[in-house]
Design a protein around this motif. Structure first.
Motif, PDB file in Angstrom:
ATOM      1  N   ALA A  75      58.692  20.161  74.679  1.00  0.00           N
ATOM      2  CA  ALA A  75      59.611  20.688  75.682  1.00  0.00           C
ATOM      3  C   ALA A  75      58.957  20.858  77.047  1.00  0.00           C
ATOM      4  O   ALA A  75      57.733  21.009  77.175  1.00  0.00           O
ATOM      5  CB  ALA A  75      60.157  22.033  75.202  1.00  0.00           C
ATOM      6  N   ALA A  76      59.803  20.866  78.062  1.00  0.00           N
ATOM      7  CA  ALA A  76      59.349  21.118  79.429  1.00  0.00           C
ATOM      8  C   ALA A  76      58.599  22.438  79.499  1.00  0.00           C
ATOM      9  O   ALA A  76      58.985  23.425  78.865  1.00  0.00           O
ATOM     10  CB  ALA A  76      60.562  21.166  80.366  1.00  0.00           C
ATOM     11  N   THR A  77      57.506  22.441  80.263  1.00  0.00           N
ATOM     12  CA  THR A  77      56.697  23.648  80.346  1.00  0.00           C
ATOM     13  C   THR A  77      56.136  23.810  81.762  1.00  0.00           C
ATOM     14  O   THR A  77      56.568  23.137  82.691  1.00  0.00           O
ATOM     15  CB  THR A  77      55.587  23.616  79.268  1.00  0.00           C
ATOM     16  N   SER A  78      55.171  24.693  81.908  1.00  0.00           N
ATOM     17  CA  SER A  78      54.645  25.051  83.228  1.00  0.00           C
ATOM     18  C   SER A  78      53.499  24.132  83.652  1.00  0.00           C
ATOM     19  O   SER A  78      52.915  23.418  82.824  1.00  0.00           O
ATOM     20  CB  SER A  78      54.143  26.494  83.210  1.00  0.00           C
ATOM     21  N   VAL A  79      53.155  24.197  84.932  1.00  0.00           N
ATOM     22  CA  VAL A  79      52.025  23.415  85.447  1.00  0.00           C
ATOM     23  C   VAL A  79      50.744  23.796  84.707  1.00  0.00           C
ATOM     24  O   VAL A  79      49.947  22.927  84.337  1.00  0.00           O
ATOM     25  CB  VAL A  79      51.866  23.627  86.970  1.00  0.00           C
ATOM     26  N   ASP A  80      50.533  25.085  84.487  1.00  0.00           N
ATOM     27  CA  ASP A  80      49.320  25.531  83.789  1.00  0.00           C
ATOM     28  C   ASP A  80      49.250  24.955  82.377  1.00  0.00           C
ATOM     29  O   ASP A  80      48.176  24.534  81.909  1.00  0.00           O
ATOM     30  CB  ASP A  80      49.274  27.059  83.732  1.00  0.00           C
ATOM     31  N   ASP A  81      50.390  24.918  81.698  1.00  0.00           N
ATOM     32  CA  ASP A  81      50.398  24.360  80.342  1.00  0.00           C
ATOM     33  C   ASP A  81      50.146  22.854  80.370  1.00  0.00           C
ATOM     34  O   ASP A  81      49.464  22.314  79.483  1.00  0.00           O
ATOM     35  CB  ASP A  81      51.722  24.650  79.651  1.00  0.00           C
ATOM     36  N   TYR A  82      50.670  22.175  81.372  1.00  0.00           N
ATOM     37  CA  TYR A  82      50.400  20.739  81.488  1.00  0.00           C
ATOM     38  C   TYR A  82      48.917  20.487  81.751  1.00  0.00           C
ATOM     39  O   TYR A  82      48.350  19.508  81.257  1.00  0.00           O
ATOM     40  CB  TYR A  82      51.258  20.120  82.593  1.00  0.00           C
ATOM     41  N   ARG A  83      48.286  21.367  82.502  1.00  0.00           N
ATOM     42  CA  ARG A  83      46.838  21.230  82.725  1.00  0.00           C
ATOM     43  C   ARG A  83      46.088  21.336  81.400  1.00  0.00           C
ATOM     44  O   ARG A  83      45.120  20.603  81.150  1.00  0.00           O
ATOM     45  CB  ARG A  83      46.343  22.313  83.688  1.00  0.00           C
ATOM     46  N   LYS A  84      46.534  22.255  80.536  1.00  0.00           N
ATOM     47  CA  LYS A  84      45.883  22.417  79.234  1.00  0.00           C
ATOM     48  C   LYS A  84      46.070  21.164  78.374  1.00  0.00           C
ATOM     49  O   LYS A  84      45.157  20.754  77.657  1.00  0.00           O
ATOM     50  CB  LYS A  84      46.441  23.642  78.532  1.00  0.00           C
ATOM     51  N   LEU A  85      47.245  20.555  78.446  1.00  0.00           N
ATOM     52  CA  LEU A  85      47.479  19.319  77.702  1.00  0.00           C
ATOM     53  C   LEU A  85      46.594  18.201  78.223  1.00  0.00           C
ATOM     54  O   LEU A  85      46.042  17.408  77.448  1.00  0.00           O
ATOM     55  CB  LEU A  85      48.957  18.918  77.795  1.00  0.00           C
ATOM     56  N   LYS A  86      46.447  18.148  79.537  1.00  0.00           N
ATOM     57  CA  LYS A  86      45.566  17.146  80.144  1.00  0.00           C
ATOM     58  C   LYS A  86      44.137  17.352  79.671  1.00  0.00           C
ATOM     59  O   LYS A  86      43.437  16.382  79.292  1.00  0.00           O
ATOM     60  CB  LYS A  86      45.646  17.248  81.671  1.00  0.00           C
ATOM     61  N   GLU A  87      43.666  18.592  79.686  1.00  0.00           N
ATOM     62  CA  GLU A  87      42.300  18.895  79.258  1.00  0.00           C
ATOM     63  C   GLU A  87      42.094  18.577  77.773  1.00  0.00           C
ATOM     64  O   GLU A  87      40.977  18.276  77.345  1.00  0.00           O
ATOM     65  CB  GLU A  87      41.992  20.374  79.527  1.00  0.00           C
ATOM     66  N   ALA A  88      43.171  18.620  76.995  1.00  0.00           N
ATOM     67  CA  ALA A  88      43.079  18.311  75.567  1.00  0.00           C
ATOM     68  C   ALA A  88      42.974  16.814  75.314  1.00  0.00           C
ATOM     69  O   ALA A  88      42.735  16.395  74.178  1.00  0.00           O
ATOM     70  CB  ALA A  88      44.285  18.879  74.828  1.00  0.00           C
ATOM     71  N   GLY A  89      43.166  16.001  76.363  1.00  0.00           N
ATOM     72  CA  GLY A  89      42.978  14.571  76.236  1.00  0.00           C
ATOM     73  C   GLY A  89      44.214  13.801  75.802  1.00  0.00           C
ATOM     74  O   GLY A  89      44.101  12.768  75.148  1.00  0.00           O
ATOM     75  N   ILE A  90      45.405  14.302  76.179  1.00  0.00           N
ATOM     76  CA  ILE A  90      46.599  13.558  75.788  1.00  0.00           C
ATOM     77  C   ILE A  90      46.692  12.263  76.592  1.00  0.00           C
ATOM     78  O   ILE A  90      46.109  12.128  77.664  1.00  0.00           O
ATOM     79  CB  ILE A  90      47.892  14.379  75.961  1.00  0.00           C
ATOM     80  N   GLY A  91      47.450  11.311  76.047  1.00  0.00           N
ATOM     81  CA  GLY A  91      47.705  10.074  76.766  1.00  0.00           C
ATOM     82  C   GLY A  91      48.903  10.252  77.676  1.00  0.00           C
ATOM     83  O   GLY A  91      48.786  10.721  78.805  1.00  0.00           O
ATOM     84  N   THR A  92      50.088   9.928  77.187  1.00  0.00           N
ATOM     85  CA  THR A  92      51.315  10.045  77.966  1.00  0.00           C
ATOM     86  C   THR A  92      52.062  11.312  77.576  1.00  0.00           C
ATOM     87  O   THR A  92      52.158  11.646  76.393  1.00  0.00           O
ATOM     88  CB  THR A  92      52.232   8.828  77.716  1.00  0.00           C
ATOM     89  N   TYR A  93      52.600  12.013  78.582  1.00  0.00           N
ATOM     90  CA  TYR A  93      53.520  13.112  78.302  1.00  0.00           C
ATOM     91  C   TYR A  93      54.928  12.543  78.367  1.00  0.00           C
ATOM     92  O   TYR A  93      55.344  11.962  79.366  1.00  0.00           O
ATOM     93  CB  TYR A  93      53.376  14.258  79.311  1.00  0.00           C
ATOM     94  N   ILE A  94      55.660  12.700  77.278  1.00  0.00           N
ATOM     95  CA  ILE A  94      56.987  12.112  77.137  1.00  0.00           C
ATOM     96  C   ILE A  94      58.033  13.218  77.080  1.00  0.00           C
ATOM     97  O   ILE A  94      57.861  14.219  76.371  1.00  0.00           O
ATOM     98  CB  ILE A  94      57.072  11.270  75.843  1.00  0.00           C
ATOM     99  N   LEU A  95      59.098  13.047  77.835  1.00  0.00           N
ATOM    100  CA  LEU A  95      60.220  13.992  77.777  1.00  0.00           C
ATOM    101  C   LEU A  95      61.492  13.239  78.138  1.00  0.00           C
ATOM    102  O   LEU A  95      61.605  12.687  79.228  1.00  0.00           O
ATOM    103  CB  LEU A  95      60.007  15.164  78.741  1.00  0.00           C
ATOM    104  N   PHE A  96      62.436  13.225  77.221  1.00  0.00           N
ATOM    105  CA  PHE A  96      63.701  12.554  77.492  1.00  0.00           C
ATOM    106  C   PHE A  96      64.660  13.507  78.188  1.00  0.00           C
ATOM    107  O   PHE A  96      64.730  14.685  77.862  1.00  0.00           O
ATOM    108  CB  PHE A  96      64.339  12.051  76.192  1.00  0.00           C
ATOM    109  N   GLN A  97      65.404  12.957  79.119  1.00  0.00           N
ATOM    110  CA  GLN A  97      66.382  13.747  79.847  1.00  0.00           C
ATOM    111  C   GLN A  97      67.648  13.959  79.012  1.00  0.00           C
ATOM    112  O   GLN A  97      68.407  14.868  79.268  1.00  0.00           O
ATOM    113  CB  GLN A  97      66.739  13.049  81.169  1.00  0.00           C
ATOM    114  N   GLU A  98      67.881  13.085  78.042  1.00  0.00           N
ATOM    115  CA  GLU A  98      69.100  13.063  77.227  1.00  0.00           C
ATOM    116  C   GLU A  98      70.282  12.563  78.064  1.00  0.00           C
ATOM    117  O   GLU A  98      70.817  11.508  77.794  1.00  0.00           O
ATOM    118  CB  GLU A  98      69.413  14.424  76.589  1.00  0.00           C
ATOM    119  N   THR A  99      70.708  13.311  79.093  1.00  0.00           N
ATOM    120  CA  THR A  99      71.689  12.812  80.054  1.00  0.00           C
ATOM    121  C   THR A  99      71.403  13.420  81.419  1.00  0.00           C
ATOM    122  O   THR A  99      70.939  14.561  81.511  1.00  0.00           O
ATOM    123  CB  THR A  99      73.134  13.132  79.635  1.00  0.00           C
ATOM    124  N   TYR A 100      71.673  12.647  82.468  1.00  0.00           N
ATOM    125  CA  TYR A 100      71.461  13.136  83.833  1.00  0.00           C
ATOM    126  C   TYR A 100      72.712  13.782  84.420  1.00  0.00           C
ATOM    127  O   TYR A 100      72.671  14.290  85.542  1.00  0.00           O
ATOM    128  CB  TYR A 100      70.998  11.985  84.744  1.00  0.00           C
TER     129      TYR A 100
END
Length: 475
Positions: free
Chosen positions: A181-206
Motif C-alpha cells: 500500500a501507499a505509504t510515507s516518504v520515510d517508509d519508502y526510504r526504508k524500502l530503498k535501504e532494504a534493497g528493493i527493486g521496483t516499487y509497484i502500486l496499481f491505481q485500479e482506476t483514475y
C-alpha cells in the motif's frame, strides 16, 4: 473547486485531471476517422519517442481497419527495437492477506468473513522461497494486504532480509520487487535501504468518484494519497516504480488516458517515467464475479491497449500476469509485453502447500496454471528468450540510468547477453530435458546475434564456465 491540468503539479487532481480526460475523450471521438491525423501520428511514433495521452486517445478511438493493423505492426517493431525478444520472468509471493480496506473488487476486503486469513512466519517464508528457488525463479514481487497491525512495514522489511538471505543449492532471489500500500516518504526510504527493486502500486482506476466508491472504507479510500504515492516513493530514493490500472473497473478509455497522464507526470516532474506498466484485467476470485463489472475489456480491445501503451510509452517495461490465459498472453506478447509471471500462486503459502492449498486464501483465480518450466518452454518455442536477469538492478543501472541504456539502443550488447546467461543457468539447473534441449538451441542461435564481438566472446566464455559449475555472471 475546479482543478486545472498541470503535469508538473504534485497534486493528483491536477496531473490526473478529470476535465482534461473528458476533453481528450471528446477530441478522440471527433478525430477517430481522420486518416491524415491517424497515419501521421503512427509515422511520427516510429521514432520511439512516444505519443501524448491525447494523441494516443485518437489511436485508441480510431475506427480505420488498416490503421489498427498498422498500430499492431508498429508496436511489434518498437518492442523488438527497444527490448528485443527477451521476456523477463518473475513470480508473486503473497506474504499476508490481512487487510483493513473495503475494496469491492478484492476478496481481501476486511468484511469478507469466510476467506481464510493467513500471514507467513519467517520460517514459512523460507519454505516458500526455497520452493520458488527450486523452480528456478530469481525475481519476486512481494504482495501483502494493507493492515498496520498484522502487516506493518517492519514485517515487510524483515521478510525482505529473510528472502535475500536464502541460498538453496544454486538458487538465490536476486531482486525483490514490492507491491504494498501507499505509504510515507520515510517508509519508502526504508524500502530503498532494504534493497528493493521496483516499487509497484496499481491505481485500479483514475476516475476519482468511482475510485472512492470502489474503495468505500479504509486508508485506500484517500484518492490523492494513493495517486501521489509514486512521487513520494521517488522522493524516498526509489528509482524504479511500476504503475497500472485494473481494466474493467472503469471505462477503459478513461483509465488508459489517466495511465498515460501518470507516466507523463513522472517523466516531467521526476525526470524518469515508470519502469513498468502492468495491464491486469478484472478476473473472478472469492466472492468476486467479473460479470459484476460492466466495463469488462474484450480480448480485441485488450490487444489494442497493450499496443498503444507500447507506442505511447516505448521505454517502459510491460507486465502481464497469470490472470490472463495462455491464449491471451500469446496474443499480446509481441505487441509490447516484456515481463510475465510463471508457475504463480496467489494464495498465501501456496508454493509449499500447492495442491493442498486452501484456494479460499487466494487473491484471484489463475488462468494460466502451467509450471514455470512449461512457460519457459512455451516462450522458447515462440522464439522469445526467457530471462532471469537482475543485472541492471545489481549494477545500479536503475531509474534514469536504465532509461539511458534503453534509449541508446545498447540493449543488444547488455541486456540480451545477460538474458542468455541467465537462461543458460536455468537450463542447466532446473529445466526438464525437452526444455533444455530446445533452450540450448535457442541460446546458440541468439548468441550469434550479439552485435559486439567482444561481448559475444565473453558471453560464450561465461557459459563454458557455467557448464563447469560456476554461477551468477553478468554484464
Amino acid at each position: 473547486m475546479e482543478y486545472q491540468y498541470d503535469k508538473m503539479s504534485p497534486r493528483a487532481e491536477e496531473f490526473i485531471n478529470h476535465k482534461e480526460i473528458l476533453e481528450t475523450m471528446a477530441y478522440a471521438r471527433e478525430n477517430k476517422s481522420n486518416r491524415e491525423m491517424v497515419f501521421s501520428l503512427l509515422e511520427r511514433a516510429a521514432d520511439c519517442r512516444g505519443l501524448s495521452h491525447r494523441e494516443a486517445a485518437v489511436l485508441l478511438e480510431c475506427d480505420i481497419p488498416e490503421a489498427e493493423e498498422a498500430m499492431k505492426a508498429l508496436a511489434r517493431k518498437i518492442k523488438q527495437k527497444l527490448y528485443g525478444n527477451r521476456i523477463v520472468m518473475f513470480a508473486p509471493l503473497y506474504l499476508s492477506n490481512y487487510c483493513v480496506n473495503g475494496c469491492t473488487y478484492c476478496p481481501y476486503h476486511h468484511s469478507n468473513g469466510h476467506i481464510r486469513r493467513k500471514k507467513l512466519t519467517q520460517e514459512e517464508i523460507r519454505r516458500e522461497v526455497t520452493a520458488l528457488q527450486d523452480m528456478g525463479h530469481k525475481r519476486l514481487a512481494l504482495e501483502a494486504g494493507e493492515d498496520p497491525v498484522n502487516n506493518p512495514l517492519d514485517y515487510i522489511l524483515e521478510s525482505i532480509r529473510t528472502i535475500y538471505g536464502i541460498h538453496h543449492k544454486n538458487g538465490a532471489i536476486r531482486r525483490v520487487n514490492v507491491n504494498i500500500a501507499a505509504t510515507s516518504v520515510d517508509d519508502y526510504r526504508k524500502l530503498k535501504e532494504a534493497g528493493i527493486g521496483t516499487y509497484i502500486l496499481f491505481q485500479e482506476t483514475y476516475h476519482k468518484e468511482n475510485y472512492e466508491k470502489l474503495h468505500p472504507t479504509g486508508p485506500k479510500h484517500d484518492y490523492a494519497y494513493h495517486t501521489e504515492a509514486m512521487d513520494r516513493a521517488m522522493e524516498g530514493g526509489i528509482d524504479d516504480v511500476g504503475i497500472g490500472v485494473l481494466f474493467g473497473l472503469e471505462m477503459y478509455r478513461y483509465d488508459l488516458i489517466g495511465l498515460l497522464m501518470h507516466a507523463e507526470h513522472l517523466e516531467a516532474y521526476k525526470g524518469v517515467g515508470p519502469h513498468t506498466i502492468s495491464v491486469p484485467r478484472v478476473c473472478p476470485a472469492d466472492g468476486i464475479d467479473r460479470a459484476d463489472f460492466a466495463n469488462a475489456v474484450s480480448d480485441d480491445i485488450f490487444e489494442k491497449i497493450v499496443a498503444l501503451i507500447r507506442i505511447a510509452v516505448p521505454y517502459t517495461g510491460m507486465i502481464i500476469s497469470t490472470r490472463e490465459s495462455r491464449i491471451s498472453r500469446e496474443r499480446v506478447l509481441q505487441l509490447g509485453i516484456s515481463q510475465i509471471s510463471g508457475g504463480s500462486r496467489t494464495s498465501v503459502g501456496g508454493y509449499v502447500e500447492e495442491e493442498n492449498a486452501d484456494s479460499n486464501s487466494a487473491q484471484f483465480d489463475i488462468s494460466d496454471t502451467r509450471s514455470l518450466d512449461e512457460v519457459v518452454d512455451w516462450l522458447i518455442g515462440l522464439g522469445h528468450v526467457p530471462s532471469f536477469c537482475t543485472a541492471c538492478y545489481r549494477e545500479g543501472r536503475t531509474g534514469d540510468r536504465f532509461m539511458t541504456l534503453l534509449k541508446s539502443g545498447q540493449i543488444a550488447n547488455c541486456c540480451h547477453p545477460n538474458a542468455l546467461i541467465t537462461l543458460k543457468e536455468y537450463l542447466i539447473d532446473y529445466a526438464s530435458a525437452g526444455t533444455r534441449s530446445r533452450g540450448e538451441a535457442l541460446v546458440r542461435k541468439e548468441l550469434a546475434n550479439i552485435p559486439n564481438p567482444k561481448v559475444r566472446q565473453k558471453c560464450a566464455e561465461y557459459m563454458e564456465q557455467m557448464e563447469a559449475g560456476r554461477r551468477d555472471f553478468r554484464f
